[in-house]
Design an enzyme around this catalytic site. Sequence first.
Site, short mmCIF file in Angstrom:
data_model
loop_
_atom_site.label_atom_id
_atom_site.label_comp_id
_atom_site.label_asym_id
_atom_site.label_seq_id
_atom_site.Cartn_x
_atom_site.Cartn_y
_atom_site.Cartn_z
N HIS A 2 0.82 -1.23 0.21
CA HIS A 2 -0.09 -0.14 0.08
C HIS A 2 0.69 1.39 0.01
O HIS A 2 0.33 2.20 -0.06
CB HIS A 2 -0.99 0.06 1.21
CG HIS A 2 -2.03 -1.10 1.03
ND1 HIS A 2 -2.00 -2.19 1.76
CD2 HIS A 2 -3.16 -1.08 0.12
CE1 HIS A 2 -3.06 -2.95 1.51
NE2 HIS A 2 -3.55 -2.39 0.36
N CYS A 10 5.83 14.01 -6.20
CA CYS A 10 5.45 14.98 -6.88
C CYS A 10 4.43 14.55 -7.91
O CYS A 10 4.74 13.47 -8.83
CB CYS A 10 6.64 15.70 -7.56
SG CYS A 10 6.11 17.29 -8.49
N CYS A 65 10.22 20.85 -8.84
CA CYS A 65 9.44 21.69 -9.94
C CYS A 65 8.27 22.54 -9.38
O CYS A 65 7.91 23.12 -9.99
CB CYS A 65 9.09 20.65 -10.79
SG CYS A 65 7.73 19.80 -10.42
N GLY A 100 -5.36 -7.57 9.13
CA GLY A 100 -6.17 -6.65 9.43
C GLY A 100 -6.51 -6.12 7.85
O GLY A 100 -6.27 -4.94 7.66
#
Length: 165
Positions: A2, A10, A65, A100
Site C-alpha cells: 500500500h 510530486c 519543480c 487486518g
Amino acid sequence: MHGDIFVTRCTSCQHLQRSYAPQLASALADLEKGQDSDARPQLTVDQLPKCGGDAWAGSNRYGRCGGLLRPEVVWFGEMPPRSGEIARKMSGCDMLLVVGTSSIVRPAADYAAQVKKNGGTVAIFNLGRSNGDEDADFVFIGPCEETLPEVLQVKEDIAQLWPDM
C-alpha cells in the site's frame, strides 16, 4: 503493497522524497489541533505541500519543480504500483500472513487463495471474521497488535525494544 506514508511523490515530475516532518507545508502546521472535525480548513492551492517545499522559487533544480505533493500510498480505486511483482512472489510463497483486512478489495483479496493453490499456508489476523477465513489454515481474531506478537512469540522482544508500550 500500500505504499509508504513517509514518502511523497510530486504529481508533476514524479520526484520521490522521504520525510518524517510532522507537516509538509508551514500552512499545515498552522491548523489548529482539535479543530471541529466537520470544519474544513481554508487553504489555497499555493499553501499545499509542493515539490521543493515552501521555499520553492520557480527553479527546477534537483527534482524540485513546484508541483503538488501527494503521499506515496495507494488510495481507493488505484492499482498498487508493484502488483505484478507481488503476484509473482505469491506463486512461490510458502507462508502468508494476512493482517487486518476485509479481503474484499482486489488484487490483494486473491493472494491468500493463490498461496493456498500453490501449497502454501495462510494465517489470517483480524478484529473479526472476513472473506476467505474458511480457506485459511489459521484464523486469529482480536487486535493485531496483541495477536501477532503472541502467535509469533515476540512479545518479550517488543517489550525490550519498546518498554513504554
